[in-house]
Design a protein around this motif. Sequence first.
Motif, mmCIF file in Angstrom:
data_model
loop_
_atom_site.group_PDB
_atom_site.id
_atom_site.type_symbol
_atom_site.label_atom_id
_atom_site.label_comp_id
_atom_site.label_asym_id
_atom_site.label_seq_id
_atom_site.Cartn_x
_atom_site.Cartn_y
_atom_site.Cartn_z
ATOM 1 N N ASN A 102 -2.212 4.492 -8.454
ATOM 2 C CA ASN A 102 -1.618 4.076 -9.728
ATOM 3 C C ASN A 102 -2.604 3.294 -10.599
ATOM 4 O O ASN A 102 -2.224 2.773 -11.654
ATOM 5 C CB ASN A 102 -0.362 3.241 -9.486
ATOM 6 N N GLY A 103 -3.877 3.184 -10.156
ATOM 7 C CA GLY A 103 -4.891 2.509 -10.954
ATOM 8 C C GLY A 103 -5.145 1.064 -10.577
ATOM 9 O O GLY A 103 -6.075 0.439 -11.113
ATOM 10 N N THR A 104 -4.360 0.486 -9.671
ATOM 11 C CA THR A 104 -4.592 -0.884 -9.231
ATOM 12 C C THR A 104 -5.930 -0.970 -8.507
ATOM 13 O O THR A 104 -6.188 -0.230 -7.559
ATOM 14 C CB THR A 104 -3.472 -1.363 -8.291
ATOM 15 N N ARG A 105 -6.788 -1.877 -8.965
ATOM 16 C CA ARG A 105 -8.139 -2.034 -8.409
ATOM 17 C C ARG A 105 -8.286 -3.448 -7.851
ATOM 18 O O ARG A 105 -7.979 -4.417 -8.534
ATOM 19 C CB ARG A 105 -9.182 -1.770 -9.489
ATOM 20 N N HIS A 106 -8.761 -3.549 -6.622
ATOM 21 C CA HIS A 106 -8.881 -4.853 -5.983
ATOM 22 C C HIS A 106 -10.005 -4.811 -4.959
ATOM 23 O O HIS A 106 -10.442 -3.737 -4.523
ATOM 24 C CB HIS A 106 -7.563 -5.231 -5.301
ATOM 25 N N ALA A 107 -10.471 -5.990 -4.564
ATOM 26 C CA ALA A 107 -11.548 -6.095 -3.587
ATOM 27 C C ALA A 107 -11.002 -6.017 -2.169
ATOM 28 O O ALA A 107 -9.906 -6.506 -1.882
ATOM 29 C CB ALA A 107 -12.304 -7.406 -3.778
ATOM 30 N N ALA A 120 -5.368 -15.615 -12.315
ATOM 31 C CA ALA A 120 -4.505 -14.432 -12.197
ATOM 32 C C ALA A 120 -4.961 -13.579 -11.027
ATOM 33 O O ALA A 120 -6.157 -13.474 -10.733
ATOM 34 C CB ALA A 120 -4.555 -13.629 -13.491
ATOM 35 N N LEU A 121 -4.007 -12.956 -10.333
ATOM 36 C CA LEU A 121 -4.309 -12.139 -9.165
ATOM 37 C C LEU A 121 -4.336 -10.666 -9.537
ATOM 38 O O LEU A 121 -3.555 -10.205 -10.375
ATOM 39 C CB LEU A 121 -3.250 -12.366 -8.073
ATOM 40 N N GLU A 122 -5.233 -9.934 -8.903
ATOM 41 C CA GLU A 122 -5.355 -8.497 -9.140
ATOM 42 C C GLU A 122 -5.031 -7.734 -7.873
ATOM 43 O O GLU A 122 -5.266 -8.220 -6.784
ATOM 44 C CB GLU A 122 -6.784 -8.154 -9.596
ATOM 45 N N ILE A 172 0.818 -1.206 0.000
ATOM 46 C CA ILE A 172 0.000 0.000 0.000
ATOM 47 C C ILE A 172 0.855 1.260 0.000
ATOM 48 O O ILE A 172 0.572 2.219 -0.719
ATOM 49 C CB ILE A 172 -0.940 0.001 1.230
ATOM 50 N N GLY A 173 1.901 1.293 0.827
ATOM 51 C CA GLY A 173 2.689 2.499 0.986
ATOM 52 C C GLY A 173 4.127 2.348 0.538
ATOM 53 O O GLY A 173 4.811 1.401 0.923
ATOM 54 N N LEU A 174 4.582 3.296 -0.271
ATOM 55 C CA LEU A 174 5.959 3.339 -0.748
ATOM 56 C C LEU A 174 6.773 4.294 0.124
ATOM 57 O O LEU A 174 6.205 5.101 0.877
ATOM 58 C CB LEU A 174 5.993 3.795 -2.203
ATOM 59 N N PRO A 175 8.104 4.233 0.049
ATOM 60 C CA PRO A 175 8.924 5.146 0.854
ATOM 61 C C PRO A 175 8.519 6.613 0.663
ATOM 62 O O PRO A 175 8.358 7.074 -0.467
ATOM 63 C CB PRO A 175 10.339 4.888 0.330
#
Length: 278
Positions: free
Chosen positions: A189-194, A276-278, A122-125
């Motif tokens: 960044n557009g990643t969509r997940h449940a 495939a994983l999202e 979830i979190g980047l530096p």
Amino acid sequence: MSESTGVLAGIAETVKTVVYALLIAGVFRTLFFQPFWIPSGSMKDTLLIGDFLFVNKMAYGYSYASCPSIRIPAIGIDIGADDFCGVFEGSEERLFGSDPERGDIVVFRHPVTGRDFIKRLIGLPGDRIQMKGGVLYINDEAVKLEDGGQFVETMEYQGPQGLLPRCENGAVGQGADCIKSRQYETLPNGTRHAILNIGTQQSDNTGVFTVPEDEFFFMGDNRDNSTDSRVAQTARGVGFVPREDLVGRADRVIFSSAGRSMLAFWTWRSDRFFKALE
């Protein structure tokens, strides 16, 4: 050649074959892909208890954490990556390293216990992460949420550990529907997940976490049933995860079984094979 000499030669050849096979398997697991069973429900409904996948170790390059761990509690074997490659521990440099992307599903070594965990990045530096009213905020902006209906599973013992799911619809009996509300979360960044919700709890409202340099912030998709970076780094909490502790990226479920054993073929989830994983 005598019969006894022939037998000994045959045994020696068998031992040599086994040793070569183990060496090849060890190199393959160290450099390319590591098998991983999903033991808990912290990543539902993206990953279910009993899913089996291979972790891509080439995705982020190599560190000491890339070395294999061998844990067989039944016979007292507990060998971690640091036992094999501890000499490289403490370095943030990764051989052929590349940065993970927000939203990746990552296997990493717990910074304290050394156990393998799997969560979503979830979190980047440098990011500021906060939960407010069950909504994720990244750098002071709420992520986009869409209603995803309900996630329904049967209240029953799951996996080898016999874990029972937690339900938003309260305490239900064996065999009844265990329901959680589901939303779809879209990261910057557009990643969509449940993601799933069970109820209101402390982890739905947090302070601001500022991710340090060369460290990352992880959360489970089953938000109310996940021990992750929202809990300070202890033997129970995860906290921030150093770059060196990343093992690899999970891209696809290979096999899945809803039973207590993978041999119980009637519990296989064929609809999840090669998913495939999202």
